[in-house]
Design an enzyme around this catalytic site. Structure first.
Site, short mmCIF file in Angstrom:
data_model
loop_
_atom_site.label_atom_id
_atom_site.label_comp_id
_atom_site.label_asym_id
_atom_site.label_seq_id
_atom_site.Cartn_x
_atom_site.Cartn_y
_atom_site.Cartn_z
N SER A 248 0.81 -1.21 0.00
CA SER A 248 0.00 0.00 0.00
C SER A 248 0.84 1.26 0.00
O SER A 248 1.99 1.27 0.46
CB SER A 248 -0.89 -0.05 1.24
OG SER A 248 -1.03 1.22 1.79
N LYS A 249 0.21 2.32 -0.48
CA LYS A 249 0.89 3.61 -0.50
C LYS A 249 1.24 4.03 0.92
O LYS A 249 2.13 4.83 1.15
CB LYS A 249 -0.02 4.67 -1.11
CG LYS A 249 -0.24 4.39 -2.57
CD LYS A 249 -1.01 5.48 -3.27
CE LYS A 249 -1.13 5.05 -4.71
NZ LYS A 249 -2.26 5.29 -5.44
#
Ligand code: GLU
Length: 478
Positions: A248-249
């Site tokens: 994930s970012k």
């Protein structure tokens, strides 16, 4: 000729997944002697993040992924920027309305863009109310200046497309909404601009994350409506984190900038990212960008998710330092060494060579060399080493002789010292370790040191060496 493009939306930091897409686009283009373009997809002003374009630019530059074409900006190629091409999209939307592939829609609430995030939501499909308007109704609404968007008319039937990685995929058209192509403010939607540009820019191969697999049928219907040839599609597998979740970012190591801040070299990151979903035909893992260009084969991209493994990247990082020759490594190590080695007369180049093979990050250097300035307080038990066959007693004997020998030496080079220490061992009828280990302990005060006994003496110089040997003797006598 193969033409690829990296088409990021400037919506945040450069995620590793984006870097992989850019890299693979670049590699395919270069492998086949083609052209690689950069196109900023910035038509959705709501999602525009200030500074994001800079991140993209810097990342590509640092990673070495230079694009080959674009508008002239001061003698360089700038990126194509969709916000600067809006007049083009409206022409094409009008063209579709004329040939029956699209229609005007005056329903305000429905005038929405279908962005990546929107696709996560489920909307009720647009009911085609405006498609049923008569020609007269449409003309009078337009004459009244009513705001309107342009929607694509999705035909009945099914759409099939082939993906190089995922094979043939068929979607029933009834599952697809009459998507907005041009918003009421004249801006194209992301999906529309993407297709028009891919066509106009002659893109032959489109690479993007597999989350776009579900949008591709929509794109293909647009190609069909225009009578254009669709590109070759290559959708890339998911990247997972170590716990098997989508990388994930929000993960600290998920962006190129964060990894650089952690101390990884750009070339190490690029090398590692290339292996996230692609593998060469042998087990090789270390590649320069140029070598990747030579080796890359899109048919060897995997369908199954790849795992971003920071330990593997850390290992690869160490391999990069190791593979450098001394002159190449020195400029990297010098600022760190200047910061942490203050003792006069120390040859920092020698120190750099000593640590080169023992680090994953430049930050690993200071603890390895701190003994140079400050001999750590150590326990005399450290002189005892089973394998070296040293005891407190024979260490004391060795050091006493060593002190005498070193005091009389003029040529204080590592080689000369080494010869003398071995000669002493043989005179004493002892194993080499019985002489070398106590010297190493007395000079470094630690169970491991980045080099051997003789190198330590030469590095520290005669005065400091004699001082530390005497301290060792004192320790052993008390
Ligand atoms: N603008 C899209 C993105 O940032 C690119 C999609 C594509 O490559 O077609 O993900």
């Amino acid at each position: 000729m193969i033409r690829t493009r990296f088409a990021p939306s400037p919506t945040g930091m450069m995620h590793i997944g984006n870097l992989r897409t850019a890299l693979y686009e670049y590699l395919i283009a270069k492998h086949y002697g083609g052209i690689f373009l950069l196109r900023i997809e910035d038509t959705d002003q709501n999602r525009y993040v200030q500074g994001a374009e800079d991140f993209i630019y810097q990342t590509l530059k640092t990673a070495g992924l230079t694009h080959d074409e674009g508008p002239d900006v001061g003698g360089n190629y700038g990126p194509y920027r969709q916000s600067e091409r809006r007049h083009i999209y409206s022409q094409y939307a009008e063209q579709l309305v004329k040939n029956g592939g699209a229609y005007y829609c005056f329903c305000k609430k429905e005038d929405r863009d279908s962005t990546e995030d929107d696709e996560q939501l489920t909307f009720a499909k647009y009911d085609r109310k405006c498609y049923r308007l008569t020609k007269g109704e449409i003309e009078s609404k337009i004459a009244n200046g009513e705001e309107h968007c342009v929607r694509q008319l999705i035909p009945a039937g099914a759409a099939t497309f082939d993906d190089v990685i995922y094979g043939s995929i068929t979607v029933q058209n009834e599952e697809i909404e009459d998507q907005v192509l041009l918003k009421s403010d004249g801006m194209p939607t992301y999906n529309f601009a993407n297709v028009v540009d891919d066509h106009l820019m002659g893109i032959t191969h489109v690479l993007r994350g597999c989350e776009y697999l579900t949008s591709t049928p929509k794109y293909n219907l647009l190609y069909e409506a225009f009578g254009w040839q669709p590109p070759v599609y290559i959708h890339l597998p998911l990247i997972l984190d170590a716990s098997g979740r989508k990388f994930s970012k929000r993960d600290g190591s998920a962006s190129f900038t964060n990894l650089l801040d952690m101390g990884f070299l750009p070339e190490t990151i690029v090398n590692y990212v290339a292996l996230l979903g692609w593998s060469p035909s042998d087990n090789r893992e270390k590649f320069t960008l140029a070598e990747l260009v030579g080796e890359f084969d899109e048919r060897r991209i995997s369908k199954s998710p790849s795992v971003f493994d920071i330990n593997k990247l850390t290992w690869l990082s160490g391999e990069y330092w190791k593979a450098m020759d001394a002159d190449e490594f020195y400029p990297y190590a010098l600022p760190v060494l200047q910061d942490c080695v203050k003792a006069p007369g120390i040859d920092l180049k020698t120190v750099a060579e000593m640590v080169k093979t023992r680090i994953s990050f430049l930050n690993d250097i200071p603890p390895l060399v701190s003994f140079i300035d400050n001999l750590p307080a150590y326990d005399k038990k450290m002189f005892e080493h089973k394998k070296m066959k040293t005891t407190l007693g024979n260490s004391l004997v060795s050091l006493t002789h060593v002190l005498e020998i070193l005091q009389g030496m003029q040529d204080f080079s590592a080689q000369n010292i080494y010869n003398e220490l071995l000669r002493l061992a043989s005179t004493l009828g002892a194993k080499n370790g019985v002489v070398l280990w106590p010297v190493r302990t007395a000079l470094s005060g630690q169970p491991t040191s980045p080099c051997g006994a003789a190198e330590l003496c030469a590095l520290l110089g005669k005065n400091e060496t004699l001082r530390r040997v005497k301290m060792g003797i004192n320790k052993l006598m008390n």
